[in-house]
Design a protein around this motif. Structure first.
Motif, short mmCIF file in Angstrom:
data_model
loop_
_atom_site.label_atom_id
_atom_site.label_comp_id
_atom_site.label_asym_id
_atom_site.label_seq_id
_atom_site.Cartn_x
_atom_site.Cartn_y
_atom_site.Cartn_z
N SER A 57 -0.15 -5.73 -8.71
CA SER A 57 -0.47 -4.42 -9.30
C SER A 57 -1.94 -4.05 -9.12
CB SER A 57 -0.14 -4.42 -10.80
OG SER A 57 -0.99 -5.31 -11.49
N PHE A 58 -2.79 -5.05 -8.94
CA PHE A 58 -4.21 -4.79 -8.74
C PHE A 58 -4.43 -3.92 -7.50
CE2 PHE A 58 -8.33 -5.90 -6.89
CZ PHE A 58 -9.18 -5.69 -7.97
N PHE A 59 -3.49 -3.96 -6.59
CA PHE A 59 -3.68 -3.26 -5.31
C PHE A 59 -3.02 -1.89 -5.26
CE2 PHE A 59 -4.13 -7.76 -4.87
CZ PHE A 59 -5.41 -7.84 -4.34
N GLU A 60 -2.53 -1.50 -6.40
CA GLU A 60 -1.82 -0.24 -6.53
C GLU A 60 -2.60 0.94 -5.92
OE1 GLU A 60 -1.60 0.83 -10.60
OE2 GLU A 60 -0.69 2.76 -10.07
N ASP A 61 -3.89 1.03 -6.27
CA ASP A 61 -4.67 2.17 -5.77
C ASP A 61 -5.37 1.85 -4.45
OD1 ASP A 61 -6.50 0.35 -6.63
OD2 ASP A 61 -7.62 1.71 -7.93
N LYS A 62 -5.06 0.70 -3.87
CA LYS A 62 -5.76 0.32 -2.64
C LYS A 62 -4.84 0.38 -1.43
CE LYS A 62 -8.92 -2.59 -5.23
NZ LYS A 62 -8.44 -2.03 -6.53
N MET A 63 -3.58 0.79 -1.67
CA MET A 63 -2.63 0.72 -0.57
C MET A 63 -2.72 1.90 0.38
SD MET A 63 0.71 -1.10 -2.17
CE MET A 63 0.61 -0.50 -3.82
N SER A 64 -3.00 3.10 -0.15
CA SER A 64 -2.92 4.26 0.74
C SER A 64 -4.00 4.18 1.82
CB SER A 64 -3.03 5.56 -0.06
OG SER A 64 -4.29 5.62 -0.68
N GLU A 65 -5.18 3.67 1.46
CA GLU A 65 -6.24 3.53 2.47
C GLU A 65 -5.77 2.57 3.57
OE1 GLU A 65 -9.83 1.62 1.13
OE2 GLU A 65 -10.71 1.74 3.16
N VAL A 66 -5.17 1.49 3.14
CA VAL A 66 -4.77 0.47 4.11
C VAL A 66 -3.64 0.98 5.01
CG1 VAL A 66 -3.73 -1.83 4.31
CG2 VAL A 66 -5.61 -1.43 2.72
N VAL A 67 -2.72 1.74 4.41
CA VAL A 67 -1.64 2.31 5.22
C VAL A 67 -2.22 3.25 6.28
CG1 VAL A 67 0.40 3.80 5.18
CG2 VAL A 67 0.13 2.01 3.46
N SER A 68 -3.23 4.04 5.90
CA SER A 68 -3.86 4.93 6.88
C SER A 68 -4.53 4.14 8.00
CB SER A 68 -4.94 5.81 6.25
OG SER A 68 -4.48 6.39 5.09
#
Ligand code: ARG
Length: 588
Positions: free
Chosen positions: A273-284
């Motif tokens: 859950s810590f990475f919840e807000d960090k995924m969209s950057e990585v997907v891009s």
């Protein structure tokens, strides 16, 4: 270290003989009477040097050239040629004497001083245990916890900066379903007060799936609850947090029993859950780099599947596509792993090594993950390591009839304690240390990838290759020392006393190898090398102990010498066990 010195000299000699960039391997001969170290360089290189018609001739020349070195160091007693051209080194008693006395004088962690200097700037993240919230802590998680902790300990003692992380499964669409189930059928108060709240949550989750077979529409409601959770809805968040706290209550108990801790994120580890807000950057980032045009060059590419899901496709046929985003835009386990490893680059300023201790069933997944991370330029080959473990196989009927490998860990720990208590009924206070030691040893004694047989009798046997057997040898050695009153022989003894018989010498040789075994175990992520070593040490010590009077030795030289050997054996056994996460009881 003597092996390093010998290796350096051998390289020098080969260079003088005209070999470019020589590689020198040193090994311990299988039969100790042949020598302490051995090399096959003569077999390897004789064809490249014109002057020698066979390997033995080259071996002779090498030995001749080594003479000044061996005379100067006083550490080598004899050089000889064996078989078709192996060069054997027999170390001098002076070498062993100095080494053993040093070990007797040192604190155990200082055995590794040379490694610490070499490694102090290296960083490793060891991620282990990683159980799931509101799910049972399985045998797989137990194995991961035990093995991961041992691997972390090994790196730590060798001087690495070790970060202990726990990748908790605390995020994902299943939490939407669980929230729906709790709201619909659950009684929160009852669950909070129940003896095993996790069992209740698991029941609710199972009920959801049963009901969904009749009423598929609740799947959508579940999904919408997960969306609410993602959007920060108060009710969803609070139910989710409640599950986390219930689970942590159980995990804390287990980690407490096992003596396990983590260093990251205030001791809880960075869960998914810590990475919840960090995924969209990585997907891009993945999308940008893994374009279809560069698919061949990169070995993989990113694309949308027919139904709108986003996937990574690999050129290599052995890899199936890897899903990154579901058709409804929901992220997955893999999305969070990419975000985790990207985060680690910055958080730890390019760590040298990241270890995931996870079951062997996830091997393909981790290969894919590492492959993509290499393409992204985040990590180089070798920097990402999947330490995998096999399953438990139960001899016990009662346990083997349970479905899957879901057994309740607290039951296992309770049973282990009960059996350990029966082992020495008058010393119940040691049962905990013996029980946990037995469990851990059983996991660490063989290669991690292998399935292990779980048999209560073997586990707690005092005779075979078991935790209690090693603990007992250690306790025995320590109790001799207590009786000997240490100051009477410490520190060390005169040269005359250093006449070792066969059993003493066999013990000394083995003690000398402790640090190199630890290094090998770390390098290969294989704690069983250390366990095998300790088992052998316990056997050699017992052999020595059974045939040699120590305190009542024939003269004071022998007494001092044997006490020193006993002291070093006790230190190595106790410290070696501690690196495997196993304590030594005061008595047994
Ligand atoms: N929670 C997962 C499971 O129980 C293990 C997580 C392993 N670590 C990772 N980075 N994927 O299967």
């Amino acid at each position: 270290m003597i092996a390093d010195k010998i290796q350096k000299q051998l390289k020098k000699v080969l260079l003088e003989l005209g070999i470019d960039n020589p590689k020198v391997q040193l090994e311990h001969p299988a039969d100790e009477t042949h020598g302490d170290w051995s090399t096959n360089i003569a077999l390897q290189y004789h064809k490249q040097i014109d002057d020698f018609s066979n390997p033995r001739e080259l071996a002779e020349a090498v030995i001749e050239k080594l003479k000044p070195f061996s005379e100067e160091t006083h550490e080598i007693y004899k050089l000889s040629i064996a078989g078709p051209g192996f060069i054997n080194f027999r170390l001098a008693k002076e070498y062993f004497r100095t080494r053993i006395i040093k070990m007797a004088e040192m604190n155990s962690p200082d055995f590794f001083a040379e490694y610490i200097n070499k490694n102090k700037d290296k960083k490793v993240i060891v991620e282990y245990s990683s159980p799931n919230i509101a799910k049972p802590f399985t045998v797989g998680h137990l194995r991961s916890t035990i093995i991961g902790d041992a691997v972390a300990n090994l790196y730590e003692v060798l001087g690495w900066q070790v970060y202990r992380d726990n990748h908790l499964g605390d995020w994902g669409t299943q939490f939407g379903k669980l929230i729906y189930a709790i709201k619909t059928w659950g009684d929160r108060e009852e669950i909070s007060e129940s003896k095993n709240p996790i069992k209740d949550l698991v029941k609710l989750y199972i009920k959801f799936h049963e009901e969904a077979e009749e009423k598929p529409e609740i799947e959508d409601i579940g999904r919408s609850w997960f969306r609410k959770l993602e959007e920060g809805d108060d009710e969803a968040r609070s139910l989710w947090n409640w599950c986390i706290e219930l689970s942590w209550k159980e995990f804390r108990g287990i980690y407490g029993e096992l003596g396990i801790s983590f260093t990251e994120n205030n001791g809880r580890g960075y869960g998914e859950s810590f990475f919840e807000d960090k995924m969209s950057e990585v997907v891009s980032l993945l999308e940008e780099k893994l374009t279809p045009e560069d698919a061949v060059k990169n070995g993989a590419h990113y694309a949308e599947g027919d139904n709108g899901a986003k996937l990574i496709f690999f050129e290599d046929e052995k890899y199936p596509p890897m899903m990154l985003m579901k058709k409804d835009g929901a992220t997955l386990y893999s999305t969070r792993d990419f975000a985790t490893d990207y985060f680690r680059l910055a958080q730890y300023d390019n760590p040298d090594l990241i270890v995931n201790e996870v079951g062997a069933e996830q091997s393909l997944y981790f290969e894919q993950l590492y492959k993509v991370e290499q393409i992204m330029g985040w990590y180089k080959p070798g920097q990402r390591v999947h330490v995998k473990h096999g399953l438990y196989r139960f001899k016990d009927k009662k346990m083997s009839t349970r479905r899957g490998n879901v057994i309740w860990l607290e039951d296992v720990i309770a049973e282990a304690k009960k059996r350990a208590e029966a082992l020495s009924p008058d010393k119940k206070h040691i049962a905990h240390v013996v029980a946990i030691g037995a469990l851990k040893w059983n996991d660490l004694k063989s290669e991690t990838t292998r399935d292990i047989i779980f048999d209560w009798d073997d586990l707690l046997s005092m005779k075979g290759n078991s935790g209690p057997y090693i603990q007992y040898a250690t306790v025995r050695a320590k109790s001799v020392l207590r009786k000997a009153a240490l100051e009477e022989f410490y520190p060390g003894f005169g040269d005359d006393s250093w006449k070792l018989d066969k059993d003493e010498m066999s013990l000394v040789r083995h003690l000398d190898r402790f640090t190199e075994v630890v290094e090998q175990a770390a390098k290969e992520f294989a704690p069983h090398h250390l366990a095998t070593y300790l088992f052998e040490l316990a056997q050699r010590f017992n052999g020595f102990y059974n045939t040699h009077p120590i305190i009542n030795a024939e003269n004071s030289d022998a007494r001092e010498r044997r006490c020193t050997l006993t002291q070093v054996a006790a230190k190595v056994l106790e410290y070696g066990l501690s690196l495997l996460g196993i304590q030594t009881p005061e008595e047994m």
